[in-house]
Motif scaffolding. Structure first.
Motif, PDB file in Angstrom:
ATOM      1  N   GLU A   1      -5.657   7.630   0.720  1.00 53.02           N
ATOM      2  CA  GLU A   1      -5.935   7.860   2.131  1.00 53.02           C
ATOM      3  C   GLU A   1      -5.979   6.527   2.874  1.00 53.02           C
ATOM      4  O   GLU A   1      -6.430   5.521   2.319  1.00 53.02           O
ATOM      5  CB  GLU A   1      -7.285   8.557   2.289  1.00 53.02           C
ATOM      6  CG  GLU A   1      -7.333   9.914   1.624  1.00 53.02           C
ATOM      7  CD  GLU A   1      -8.709  10.541   1.676  1.00 53.02           C
ATOM      8  OE1 GLU A   1      -9.682   9.860   2.076  1.00 53.02           O
ATOM      9  OE2 GLU A   1      -8.816  11.717   1.308  1.00 53.02           O
ATOM     10  N   THR A   2      -5.544   6.533   4.116  1.00 50.69           N
ATOM     11  CA  THR A   2      -5.604   5.338   4.953  1.00 50.69           C
ATOM     12  C   THR A   2      -7.065   5.048   5.292  1.00 50.69           C
ATOM     13  O   THR A   2      -7.770   5.927   5.768  1.00 50.69           O
ATOM     14  CB  THR A   2      -4.796   5.537   6.243  1.00 50.69           C
ATOM     15  OG1 THR A   2      -3.445   5.811   5.889  1.00 50.69           O
ATOM     16  CG2 THR A   2      -4.865   4.308   7.131  1.00 50.69           C
ATOM     17  N   THR A   3      -7.487   3.810   5.043  1.00 53.70           N
ATOM     18  CA  THR A   3      -8.877   3.433   5.336  1.00 53.70           C
ATOM     19  C   THR A   3      -8.968   2.368   6.412  1.00 53.70           C
ATOM     20  O   THR A   3     -10.053   2.127   6.935  1.00 53.70           O
ATOM     21  CB  THR A   3      -9.590   2.925   4.071  1.00 53.70           C
ATOM     22  OG1 THR A   3      -8.857   1.830   3.532  1.00 53.70           O
ATOM     23  CG2 THR A   3      -9.687   4.026   3.038  1.00 53.70           C
ATOM     24  N   SER A   4      -7.846   1.714   6.727  1.00 51.97           N
ATOM     25  CA  SER A   4      -7.859   0.733   7.804  1.00 51.97           C
ATOM     26  C   SER A   4      -6.444   0.565   8.336  1.00 51.97           C
ATOM     27  O   SER A   4      -5.476   0.867   7.657  1.00 51.97           O
ATOM     28  CB  SER A   4      -8.417  -0.619   7.337  1.00 51.97           C
ATOM     29  OG  SER A   4      -7.547  -1.206   6.399  1.00 51.97           O
ATOM     30  N   VAL A   5      -6.367   0.086   9.562  1.00 51.51           N
ATOM     31  CA  VAL A   5      -5.083  -0.179  10.200  1.00 51.51           C
ATOM     32  C   VAL A   5      -5.176  -1.552  10.839  1.00 51.51           C
ATOM     33  O   VAL A   5      -6.157  -1.880  11.501  1.00 51.51           O
ATOM     34  CB  VAL A   5      -4.768   0.885  11.276  1.00 51.51           C
ATOM     35  CG1 VAL A   5      -3.483   0.549  12.005  1.00 51.51           C
ATOM     36  CG2 VAL A   5      -4.694   2.279  10.651  1.00 51.51           C
ATOM     37  N   LYS A   6      -4.159  -2.360  10.643  1.00 54.17           N
ATOM     38  CA  LYS A   6      -4.120  -3.705  11.210  1.00 54.17           C
ATOM     39  C   LYS A   6      -2.897  -3.775  12.124  1.00 54.17           C
ATOM     40  O   LYS A   6      -1.804  -3.377  11.726  1.00 54.17           O
ATOM     41  CB  LYS A   6      -3.999  -4.724  10.071  1.00 54.17           C
ATOM     42  CG  LYS A   6      -3.966  -6.140  10.506  1.00 54.17           C
ATOM     43  CD  LYS A   6      -3.882  -7.045   9.285  1.00 54.17           C
ATOM     44  CE  LYS A   6      -3.772  -8.483   9.668  1.00 54.17           C
ATOM     45  NZ  LYS A   6      -3.658  -9.345   8.493  1.00 54.17           N
ATOM     46  N   LEU A   7      -3.081  -4.267  13.333  1.00 55.19           N
ATOM     47  CA  LEU A   7      -1.980  -4.371  14.292  1.00 55.19           C
ATOM     48  C   LEU A   7      -1.579  -5.833  14.478  1.00 55.19           C
ATOM     49  O   LEU A   7      -2.397  -6.742  14.318  1.00 55.19           O
ATOM     50  CB  LEU A   7      -2.391  -3.769  15.625  1.00 55.19           C
ATOM     51  CG  LEU A   7      -2.778  -2.285  15.565  1.00 55.19           C
ATOM     52  CD1 LEU A   7      -3.282  -1.822  16.917  1.00 55.19           C
ATOM     53  CD2 LEU A   7      -1.625  -1.439  15.106  1.00 55.19           C
ATOM     54  N   HIS A   8      -0.328  -6.033  14.835  1.00 54.25           N
ATOM     55  CA  HIS A   8       0.222  -7.371  14.992  1.00 54.25           C
ATOM     56  C   HIS A   8       1.219  -7.342  16.132  1.00 54.25           C
ATOM     57  O   HIS A   8       1.984  -6.394  16.279  1.00 54.25           O
ATOM     58  CB  HIS A   8       0.924  -7.756  13.676  1.00 54.25           C
ATOM     59  CG  HIS A   8       1.702  -9.024  13.745  1.00 54.25           C
ATOM     60  ND1 HIS A   8       1.140 -10.232  13.468  1.00 54.25           N
ATOM     61  CD2 HIS A   8       2.983  -9.260  14.042  1.00 54.25           C
ATOM     62  CE1 HIS A   8       2.070 -11.173  13.595  1.00 54.25           C
ATOM     63  NE2 HIS A   8       3.196 -10.603  13.943  1.00 54.25           N
ATOM     64  N   LYS A   9       1.203  -8.382  16.940  1.00 52.05           N
ATOM     65  CA  LYS A   9       2.168  -8.512  18.025  1.00 52.05           C
ATOM     66  C   LYS A   9       2.731  -9.914  17.997  1.00 52.05           C
ATOM     67  O   LYS A   9       1.983 -10.888  18.003  1.00 52.05           O
ATOM     68  CB  LYS A   9       1.522  -8.224  19.385  1.00 52.05           C
ATOM     69  CG  LYS A   9       2.491  -8.342  20.534  1.00 52.05           C
ATOM     70  CD  LYS A   9       1.816  -7.999  21.838  1.00 52.05           C
ATOM     71  CE  LYS A   9       2.766  -8.106  23.001  1.00 52.05           C
ATOM     72  NZ  LYS A   9       2.106  -7.749  24.274  1.00 52.05           N
TER      73      LYS A   9
ATOM     74  N   LEU B   1      -5.296  -0.321  -2.468  1.00 43.45           N
ATOM     75  CA  LEU B   1      -4.070  -1.115  -2.415  1.00 43.45           C
ATOM     76  C   LEU B   1      -3.748  -1.441  -0.967  1.00 43.45           C
ATOM     77  O   LEU B   1      -4.320  -0.869  -0.056  1.00 43.45           O
ATOM     78  CB  LEU B   1      -2.907  -0.371  -3.077  1.00 43.45           C
ATOM     79  CG  LEU B   1      -2.626   1.064  -2.632  1.00 43.45           C
ATOM     80  CD1 LEU B   1      -1.743   1.090  -1.405  1.00 43.45           C
ATOM     81  CD2 LEU B   1      -1.990   1.850  -3.745  1.00 43.45           C
ATOM     82  N   SER B   2      -2.840  -2.362  -0.790  1.00 42.66           N
ATOM     83  CA  SER B   2      -2.361  -2.741   0.540  1.00 42.66           C
ATOM     84  C   SER B   2      -0.876  -2.435   0.618  1.00 42.66           C
ATOM     85  O   SER B   2      -0.143  -2.610  -0.358  1.00 42.66           O
ATOM     86  CB  SER B   2      -2.578  -4.239   0.786  1.00 42.66           C
ATOM     87  OG  SER B   2      -3.946  -4.543   0.802  1.00 42.66           O
ATOM     88  N   VAL B   3      -0.444  -1.981   1.784  1.00 43.22           N
ATOM     89  CA  VAL B   3       0.972  -1.680   1.985  1.00 43.22           C
ATOM     90  C   VAL B   3       1.312  -1.979   3.435  1.00 43.22           C
ATOM     91  O   VAL B   3       0.521  -1.727   4.335  1.00 43.22           O
ATOM     92  CB  VAL B   3       1.287  -0.208   1.614  1.00 43.22           C
ATOM     93  CG1 VAL B   3       0.486   0.758   2.454  1.00 43.22           C
ATOM     94  CG2 VAL B   3       2.775   0.082   1.722  1.00 43.22           C
ATOM     95  N   PHE B   4       2.475  -2.556   3.663  1.00 38.57           N
ATOM     96  CA  PHE B   4       2.917  -2.822   5.024  1.00 38.57           C
ATOM     97  C   PHE B   4       3.187  -1.501   5.739  1.00 38.57           C
ATOM     98  O   PHE B   4       3.718  -0.560   5.150  1.00 38.57           O
ATOM     99  CB  PHE B   4       4.179  -3.681   5.043  1.00 38.57           C
ATOM    100  CG  PHE B   4       3.939  -5.107   4.641  1.00 38.57           C
ATOM    101  CD1 PHE B   4       3.214  -5.953   5.474  1.00 38.57           C
ATOM    102  CD2 PHE B   4       4.430  -5.602   3.448  1.00 38.57           C
ATOM    103  CE1 PHE B   4       2.990  -7.270   5.114  1.00 38.57           C
ATOM    104  CE2 PHE B   4       4.209  -6.917   3.082  1.00 38.57           C
ATOM    105  CZ  PHE B   4       3.483  -7.748   3.912  1.00 38.57           C
TER     106      PHE B   4
END
Length: 64
Positions: free
Chosen positions: A53-61, A34-37
């Motif tokens: 479990e967290t499998t990826s992290v996406k960053l935004h600026k 699943l995806s979650v903000f």
């Protein structure tokens, strides 16, 4: 899935997730993602308590 704010914390999200997992297993699934903000700490806490479990992290600026 969306649980109305006034209904949160009553177990509806957990119940929905458990039913979804049961359905996925019955259909032969071996994993569920699943995806979650990142800012949605309530949902993240729920998913982590269910064993996700967290499998990826996406960053935004924002560049204003």
């Amino acid at each position: 899935m969306v649980i109305d704010a006034d209904q949160r914390g009553q177990g509806f999200g957990r119940a929905a997730m458990v039913l979804g997992e049961e359905y996925a297993r019955a259909q032969g699934a071996h994993t569920l993602g699943l995806s979650v903000f990142g800012f949605n700490t309530g949902a993240r806490g729920l998913y982590e308590s269910l064993g996700y479990e967290t499998t990826s992290v996406k960053l935004h600026k924002r560049l204003d």
